[in-house]
Design a protein around this motif. Structure first.
Motif, PDB file in Angstrom:
ATOM      1  N   LEU A 207       0.830  -1.205   0.000  1.00  0.00           N
ATOM      2  CA  LEU A 207       0.000   0.000   0.000  1.00  0.00           C
ATOM      3  C   LEU A 207       0.865   1.256   0.000  1.00  0.00           C
ATOM      4  O   LEU A 207       0.602   2.208  -0.750  1.00  0.00           O
ATOM      5  CB  LEU A 207      -0.928   0.000   1.208  1.00  0.00           C
ATOM      6  N   PHE A 208       1.922   1.267   0.835  1.00  0.00           N
ATOM      7  CA  PHE A 208       2.829   2.419   0.861  1.00  0.00           C
ATOM      8  C   PHE A 208       3.566   2.555  -0.471  1.00  0.00           C
ATOM      9  O   PHE A 208       3.763   3.670  -0.965  1.00  0.00           O
ATOM     10  CB  PHE A 208       3.828   2.273   2.011  1.00  0.00           C
ATOM     11  N   ILE A 209       3.987   1.443  -1.037  1.00  0.00           N
ATOM     12  CA  ILE A 209       4.670   1.490  -2.333  1.00  0.00           C
ATOM     13  C   ILE A 209       3.741   2.067  -3.399  1.00  0.00           C
ATOM     14  O   ILE A 209       4.136   2.913  -4.213  1.00  0.00           O
ATOM     15  CB  ILE A 209       5.163   0.084  -2.726  1.00  0.00           C
ATOM     16  N   SER A 210       2.492   1.610  -3.396  1.00  0.00           N
ATOM     17  CA  SER A 210       1.511   2.120  -4.363  1.00  0.00           C
ATOM     18  C   SER A 210       1.245   3.600  -4.149  1.00  0.00           C
ATOM     19  O   SER A 210       1.120   4.362  -5.116  1.00  0.00           O
ATOM     20  CB  SER A 210       0.215   1.321  -4.247  1.00  0.00           C
ATOM     21  N   ALA A 211       1.166   4.029  -2.881  1.00  0.00           N
ATOM     22  CA  ALA A 211       0.903   5.446  -2.589  1.00  0.00           C
ATOM     23  C   ALA A 211       2.043   6.320  -3.085  1.00  0.00           C
ATOM     24  O   ALA A 211       1.810   7.380  -3.697  1.00  0.00           O
ATOM     25  CB  ALA A 211       0.685   5.633  -1.089  1.00  0.00           C
ATOM     26  N   PHE A 212       3.296   5.901  -2.829  1.00  0.00           N
ATOM     27  CA  PHE A 212       4.441   6.683  -3.295  1.00  0.00           C
ATOM     28  C   PHE A 212       4.515   6.684  -4.819  1.00  0.00           C
ATOM     29  O   PHE A 212       4.890   7.700  -5.432  1.00  0.00           O
ATOM     30  CB  PHE A 212       5.740   6.130  -2.705  1.00  0.00           C
ATOM     31  N   ARG A 213       4.149   5.570  -5.451  1.00  0.00           N
ATOM     32  CA  ARG A 213       4.155   5.519  -6.910  1.00  0.00           C
ATOM     33  C   ARG A 213       3.107   6.476  -7.487  1.00  0.00           C
ATOM     34  O   ARG A 213       3.374   7.188  -8.452  1.00  0.00           O
ATOM     35  CB  ARG A 213       3.900   4.090  -7.385  1.00  0.00           C
ATOM     36  N   ARG A 214       1.930   6.488  -6.884  1.00  0.00           N
ATOM     37  CA  ARG A 214       0.880   7.401  -7.343  1.00  0.00           C
ATOM     38  C   ARG A 214       1.294   8.861  -7.130  1.00  0.00           C
ATOM     39  O   ARG A 214       1.037   9.717  -7.979  1.00  0.00           O
ATOM     40  CB  ARG A 214      -0.427   7.120  -6.608  1.00  0.00           C
ATOM     41  N   ALA A 215       1.929   9.139  -5.998  1.00  0.00           N
ATOM     42  CA  ALA A 215       2.388  10.502  -5.735  1.00  0.00           C
ATOM     43  C   ALA A 215       3.446  10.940  -6.744  1.00  0.00           C
ATOM     44  O   ALA A 215       3.440  12.080  -7.227  1.00  0.00           O
ATOM     45  CB  ALA A 215       2.933  10.604  -4.315  1.00  0.00           C
ATOM     46  N   ASN A 216       4.357  10.018  -7.080  1.00  0.00           N
ATOM     47  CA  ASN A 216       5.384  10.332  -8.079  1.00  0.00           C
ATOM     48  C   ASN A 216       4.757  10.562  -9.455  1.00  0.00           C
ATOM     49  O   ASN A 216       5.137  11.510 -10.163  1.00  0.00           O
ATOM     50  CB  ASN A 216       6.391   9.181  -8.142  1.00  0.00           C
ATOM     51  N   ASP A 217       3.790   9.728  -9.825  1.00  0.00           N
ATOM     52  CA  ASP A 217       3.117   9.905 -11.116  1.00  0.00           C
ATOM     53  C   ASP A 217       2.358  11.238 -11.163  1.00  0.00           C
ATOM     54  O   ASP A 217       2.361  11.920 -12.193  1.00  0.00           O
ATOM     55  CB  ASP A 217       2.140   8.755 -11.367  1.00  0.00           C
ATOM     56  N   LEU A 218       1.720  11.582 -10.054  1.00  0.00           N
ATOM     57  CA  LEU A 218       0.996  12.856 -10.006  1.00  0.00           C
ATOM     58  C   LEU A 218       1.946  14.037 -10.131  1.00  0.00           C
ATOM     59  O   LEU A 218       1.671  14.997 -10.858  1.00  0.00           O
ATOM     60  CB  LEU A 218       0.206  12.944  -8.699  1.00  0.00           C
ATOM     61  N   GLY A 219       3.089  13.959  -9.437  1.00  0.00           N
ATOM     62  CA  GLY A 219       4.072  15.029  -9.531  1.00  0.00           C
ATOM     63  C   GLY A 219       4.627  15.181 -10.943  1.00  0.00           C
ATOM     64  O   GLY A 219       4.775  16.309 -11.440  1.00  0.00           O
ATOM     65  N   MET A 220       4.910  14.072 -11.607  1.00  0.00           N
ATOM     66  CA  MET A 220       5.423  14.123 -12.974  1.00  0.00           C
ATOM     67  C   MET A 220       4.362  14.671 -13.930  1.00  0.00           C
ATOM     68  O   MET A 220       4.682  15.433 -14.856  1.00  0.00           O
ATOM     69  CB  MET A 220       5.868  12.726 -13.409  1.00  0.00           C
ATOM     70  N   ALA A 221       3.086  14.291 -13.717  1.00  0.00           N
ATOM     71  CA  ALA A 221       2.017  14.802 -14.574  1.00  0.00           C
ATOM     72  C   ALA A 221       1.849  16.307 -14.410  1.00  0.00           C
ATOM     73  O   ALA A 221       1.662  17.038 -15.395  1.00  0.00           O
ATOM     74  CB  ALA A 221       0.705  14.086 -14.247  1.00  0.00           C
ATOM     75  N   MET A 222       1.925  16.789 -13.166  1.00  0.00           N
ATOM     76  CA  MET A 222       1.800  18.236 -12.916  1.00  0.00           C
ATOM     77  C   MET A 222       2.990  18.986 -13.521  1.00  0.00           C
ATOM     78  O   MET A 222       2.829  20.072 -14.089  1.00  0.00           O
ATOM     79  CB  MET A 222       1.707  18.493 -11.412  1.00  0.00           C
ATOM     80  N   GLU A 223       4.192  18.397 -13.427  1.00  0.00           N
ATOM     81  CA  GLU A 223       5.371  19.048 -14.006  1.00  0.00           C
ATOM     82  C   GLU A 223       5.312  19.054 -15.526  1.00  0.00           C
ATOM     83  O   GLU A 223       5.717  20.021 -16.180  1.00  0.00           O
ATOM     84  CB  GLU A 223       6.626  18.328 -13.518  1.00  0.00           C
ATOM     85  N   ALA A 224       4.786  17.957 -16.115  1.00  0.00           N
ATOM     86  CA  ALA A 224       4.665  17.883 -17.573  1.00  0.00           C
ATOM     87  C   ALA A 224       3.677  18.916 -18.107  1.00  0.00           C
ATOM     88  O   ALA A 224       3.786  19.333 -19.266  1.00  0.00           O
ATOM     89  CB  ALA A 224       4.234  16.480 -17.990  1.00  0.00           C
ATOM     90  N   ARG A 225       2.730  19.312 -17.273  1.00  0.00           N
ATOM     91  CA  ARG A 225       1.753  20.333 -17.671  1.00  0.00           C
ATOM     92  C   ARG A 225       2.173  21.736 -17.250  1.00  0.00           C
ATOM     93  O   ARG A 225       1.359  22.660 -17.231  1.00  0.00           O
ATOM     94  CB  ARG A 225       0.390  19.992 -17.084  1.00  0.00           C
ATOM     95  N   CYS A 226       3.463  21.861 -16.872  1.00  0.00           N
ATOM     96  CA  CYS A 226       4.053  23.165 -16.521  1.00  0.00           C
ATOM     97  C   CYS A 226       3.345  23.812 -15.334  1.00  0.00           C
ATOM     98  O   CYS A 226       3.134  25.027 -15.297  1.00  0.00           O
ATOM     99  CB  CYS A 226       4.028  24.105 -17.723  1.00  0.00           C
ATOM    100  N   TYR A 227       2.981  22.995 -14.359  1.00  0.00           N
ATOM    101  CA  TYR A 227       2.336  23.539 -13.168  1.00  0.00           C
ATOM    102  C   TYR A 227       3.381  24.252 -12.316  1.00  0.00           C
ATOM    103  O   TYR A 227       4.406  23.686 -11.963  1.00  0.00           O
ATOM    104  CB  TYR A 227       1.673  22.410 -12.375  1.00  0.00           C
TER     105      TYR A 227
END
Length: 270
Positions: A207-227
């Protein structure tokens, strides 16, 4: 049990509550929660319950769906009622073995459990009728005065809304992990308390691994959209108050006046 959590979920419907400004729902929800702790009078809680039922009716969310979230806090409700009934001293009403139920304890147990139930239901109505984007915009607008103290208002609102949005996602992920471990022969019920705690390790680690993976994916998506945060950003749908929002404030003021009158001038019968 995991599927019973409704906090953080959004229920699609066409109602006057769904169309309200998120700032209105945030302010009224906070005011409603505060009002539950102002008085300890039966008539006050009757007014609060009626106000809550009107809100449930107006939001067009099935009552069973809203109440379903209470199942996850039944243990907390039981502990609250138990400790208040048996540990508060006062006029004895009933003795069970070495425990004595007092009049004051029973009264406090009813009031405390009623507060908790109405608090959860009121908060659930806000999250069920507000999308994460609107919730973020509403929080940012409500917290805007904190900018005078150099507080990162936009970042705070974004973090709170993301955390709230991730509650049902993580609960669903937990449910999947538990089913996968049960299919592999895991046992979460038998054994003493220490053994049950150890049996949760195969759930918590993935669960912790999945949470950190989701957080990393969210951060990369926000950065890719120039947030780059809220400074200088515009909104596609700016928040605007409508007639229904002013009507909601009027109804809430009437509710506050009613509970003030009930709490101060109507004598308590219990």
């Amino acid at each position: 049990m995991i599927r019973e959590i409704t906090l953080g979920q959004y229920y699609q419907a066409d109602s006057v509550v769904h169309r309200m400004d998120p700032r209105t729902k945030l302010i009224l929800t906070f005011g409603y929660i505060v009002s539950l702790f102002l008085f300890t009078n039966v008539y006050v809680y009757v007014c609060a319950a009626v106000f809550l039922l009107v809100a449930v009716k107006a939001c067009k969310v099935p009552f069973r769906f809203i109440v379903r979230g209470l199942r996850t806090v039944m243990v907390l409700l039981f502990v609250t009622v138990f400790f208040n009934m048996f540990l508060i001293k006062g006029e004895p009403l009933l003795t069970v073995y070495r425990f004595t139920v007092t009049r004051e304890g029973l009264r406090m147990a009813v009031f405390t459990s009623s507060r908790l139930v109405m608090l959860i239901l009121g908060s659930s109505i806000m999250t069920l009728t507000t999308t994460p984007n609107n919730l973020t915009d509403g929080l940012e607008s409500v917290l805007k005065p904190l900018k005078l103290f150099k507080a990162p208002v936009h970042e705070m609102a974004m973090m709170m809304s993301i955390a709230l949005r991730f509650i049902p996602i993580l609960m669903e992920e937990t449910d999947k992990i538990m089913k996968a471990q049960l299919a592999r022969g895991a046992d979460f019920e038998s054994g003493n308390l220490i053994k049950k705690a150890k049996s949760l390790v195969p759930i918590l680690v993935p669960l912790f691994i999945s949470a950190f993976r989701r957080a990393n994916d969210l951060g990369m998506a926000m950065e890719a959209r120039c947030y780059r945060g809220g400074e200088g950003r515009t909104k596609m749908k700016p928040l605007k108050y409508a007639a229904r929002d002013y009507a909601a404030y009027i109804y809430f003021v009437i509710y506050i006046l009613l509970i003030v009158v009930a709490g101060n001038w109507i004598p308590k019968f219990w």
